[in-house]
Design a protein around this motif. Sequence first.
Motif, PDB file in Angstrom:
ATOM      1  N   VAL A   1       0.843  -1.208   0.000  1.00  0.00           N
ATOM      2  CA  VAL A   1       0.000   0.000   0.000  1.00  0.00           C
ATOM      3  C   VAL A   1       0.874   1.252   0.000  1.00  0.00           C
ATOM      4  O   VAL A   1       0.603   2.224  -0.714  1.00  0.00           O
ATOM      5  N   GLY A   2       1.950   1.229   0.749  1.00  0.00           N
ATOM      6  CA  GLY A   2       2.867   2.374   0.773  1.00  0.00           C
ATOM      7  C   GLY A   2       3.521   2.613  -0.576  1.00  0.00           C
ATOM      8  O   GLY A   2       3.652   3.757  -1.029  1.00  0.00           O
ATOM      9  N   ALA A   3       3.942   1.526  -1.222  1.00  0.00           N
ATOM     10  CA  ALA A   3       4.568   1.657  -2.542  1.00  0.00           C
ATOM     11  C   ALA A   3       3.577   2.220  -3.561  1.00  0.00           C
ATOM     12  O   ALA A   3       3.923   3.079  -4.379  1.00  0.00           O
ATOM     13  N   LEU A   4       2.330   1.750  -3.515  1.00  0.00           N
ATOM     14  CA  LEU A   4       1.317   2.276  -4.444  1.00  0.00           C
ATOM     15  C   LEU A   4       1.024   3.744  -4.164  1.00  0.00           C
ATOM     16  O   LEU A   4       0.871   4.536  -5.097  1.00  0.00           O
ATOM     17  N   GLY A   5       0.942   4.093  -2.872  1.00  0.00           N
ATOM     18  CA  GLY A   5       0.724   5.499  -2.528  1.00  0.00           C
ATOM     19  C   GLY A   5       1.862   6.374  -2.993  1.00  0.00           C
ATOM     20  O   GLY A   5       1.661   7.459  -3.541  1.00  0.00           O
ATOM     21  N   PHE A   6       3.088   5.906  -2.795  1.00  0.00           N
ATOM     22  CA  PHE A   6       4.263   6.636  -3.244  1.00  0.00           C
ATOM     23  C   PHE A   6       4.229   6.817  -4.760  1.00  0.00           C
ATOM     24  O   PHE A   6       4.460   7.915  -5.275  1.00  0.00           O
ATOM     25  N   ALA A   7       3.921   5.744  -5.482  1.00  0.00           N
ATOM     26  CA  ALA A   7       3.891   5.810  -6.946  1.00  0.00           C
ATOM     27  C   ALA A   7       2.787   6.733  -7.438  1.00  0.00           C
ATOM     28  O   ALA A   7       2.936   7.412  -8.452  1.00  0.00           O
ATOM     29  N   THR A   8       1.668   6.773  -6.719  1.00  0.00           N
ATOM     30  CA  THR A   8       0.535   7.588  -7.158  1.00  0.00           C
ATOM     31  C   THR A   8       0.736   9.065  -6.859  1.00  0.00           C
ATOM     32  O   THR A   8       0.400   9.920  -7.674  1.00  0.00           O
ATOM     33  N   ILE A   9       1.295   9.362  -5.708  1.00  0.00           N
ATOM     34  CA  ILE A   9       1.364  10.762  -5.270  1.00  0.00           C
ATOM     35  C   ILE A   9       2.703  11.412  -5.613  1.00  0.00           C
ATOM     36  O   ILE A   9       2.750  12.505  -6.159  1.00  0.00           O
ATOM     37  N   TYR A  10       3.813  10.736  -5.358  1.00  0.00           N
ATOM     38  CA  TYR A  10       5.114  11.381  -5.459  1.00  0.00           C
ATOM     39  C   TYR A  10       5.732  11.270  -6.848  1.00  0.00           C
ATOM     40  O   TYR A  10       6.317  12.223  -7.359  1.00  0.00           O
ATOM     41  N   LEU A  11       5.598  10.127  -7.495  1.00  0.00           N
ATOM     42  CA  LEU A  11       6.269   9.918  -8.783  1.00  0.00           C
ATOM     43  C   LEU A  11       5.791  10.832  -9.903  1.00  0.00           C
ATOM     44  O   LEU A  11       6.606  11.223 -10.739  1.00  0.00           O
ATOM     45  N   PRO A  12       4.510  11.199  -9.999  1.00  0.00           N
ATOM     46  CA  PRO A  12       4.151  12.132 -11.077  1.00  0.00           C
ATOM     47  C   PRO A  12       4.924  13.446 -11.004  1.00  0.00           C
ATOM     48  O   PRO A  12       5.247  14.043 -12.025  1.00  0.00           O
ATOM     49  N   PHE A  13       5.268  13.883  -9.801  1.00  0.00           N
ATOM     50  CA  PHE A  13       6.066  15.103  -9.685  1.00  0.00           C
ATOM     51  C   PHE A  13       7.516  14.834 -10.031  1.00  0.00           C
ATOM     52  O   PHE A  13       8.205  15.693 -10.578  1.00  0.00           O
ATOM     53  N   MET A  14       7.994  13.649  -9.728  1.00  0.00           N
ATOM     54  CA  MET A  14       9.376  13.301 -10.075  1.00  0.00           C
ATOM     55  C   MET A  14       9.521  13.113 -11.581  1.00  0.00           C
ATOM     56  O   MET A  14      10.558  13.399 -12.148  1.00  0.00           O
TER      57      MET A  14
ATOM     58  N   ASP B   1       8.104  14.739 -13.931  1.00  0.00           N
ATOM     59  CA  ASP B   1       8.250  16.030 -14.587  1.00  0.00           C
ATOM     60  C   ASP B   1       9.379  16.781 -13.902  1.00  0.00           C
ATOM     61  O   ASP B   1       9.177  17.676 -13.111  1.00  0.00           O
ATOM     62  N   ARG B   2      10.587  16.411 -14.241  1.00  0.00           N
ATOM     63  CA  ARG B   2      11.747  16.965 -13.546  1.00  0.00           C
ATOM     64  C   ARG B   2      11.977  18.426 -13.865  1.00  0.00           C
ATOM     65  O   ARG B   2      12.666  19.118 -13.127  1.00  0.00           O
ATOM     66  N   ASP B   3      11.415  18.912 -14.970  1.00  0.00           N
ATOM     67  CA  ASP B   3      11.554  20.336 -15.284  1.00  0.00           C
ATOM     68  C   ASP B   3      10.977  21.192 -14.172  1.00  0.00           C
ATOM     69  O   ASP B   3      11.490  22.256 -13.865  1.00  0.00           O
ATOM     70  N   LYS B   4       9.900  20.715 -13.574  1.00  0.00           N
ATOM     71  CA  LYS B   4       9.298  21.482 -12.478  1.00  0.00           C
ATOM     72  C   LYS B   4      10.259  21.580 -11.304  1.00  0.00           C
ATOM     73  O   LYS B   4      10.354  22.608 -10.652  1.00  0.00           O
ATOM     74  N   LEU B   5      10.982  20.501 -11.049  1.00  0.00           N
ATOM     75  CA  LEU B   5      11.916  20.517  -9.932  1.00  0.00           C
ATOM     76  C   LEU B   5      13.109  21.418 -10.218  1.00  0.00           C
ATOM     77  O   LEU B   5      13.692  21.996  -9.321  1.00  0.00           O
TER      78      LEU B   5
END
Length: 110
Positions: free
Chosen positions: A23-36, A38-42
């Motif tokens: 569940v933690g891995a899925l949450g991480f993939a759903t919430i955090y990875l979309p921002f990662m 798009d690295r231009d935003k970072l």
Amino acid sequence: SSAFSMSRTDGRKLVAFAGTAIVGALGFATIYLPFMADRDKLRGLFEEGEQSIPEGARREIQAILKAERESQQRMDEVVQQQQQYEEAEQQKEKQKASSGSMWSSFRRKQ
């Protein structure tokens, strides 16, 4: 078999830990990875518009676009002249064909 002796509670803890990890891995993939992803935003390159383009690059882009427009206009003019030439040739062919038999040019003039 004493090395592999696990009690029933150890098995339940292991399953609970595995479920939490999934569940933690899925949450991480759903919430955090979309921002990662798009690295231009970072990197701070997400500003849109004219302000984010340096002046030298903007001038260079405008010069390239102007050259492309002029080139396209020249190509359009050449194509238009070629079409006019082909139409004129077709008109000449029609006039030759309508002037009589195709053998008329081989006849002796009297």
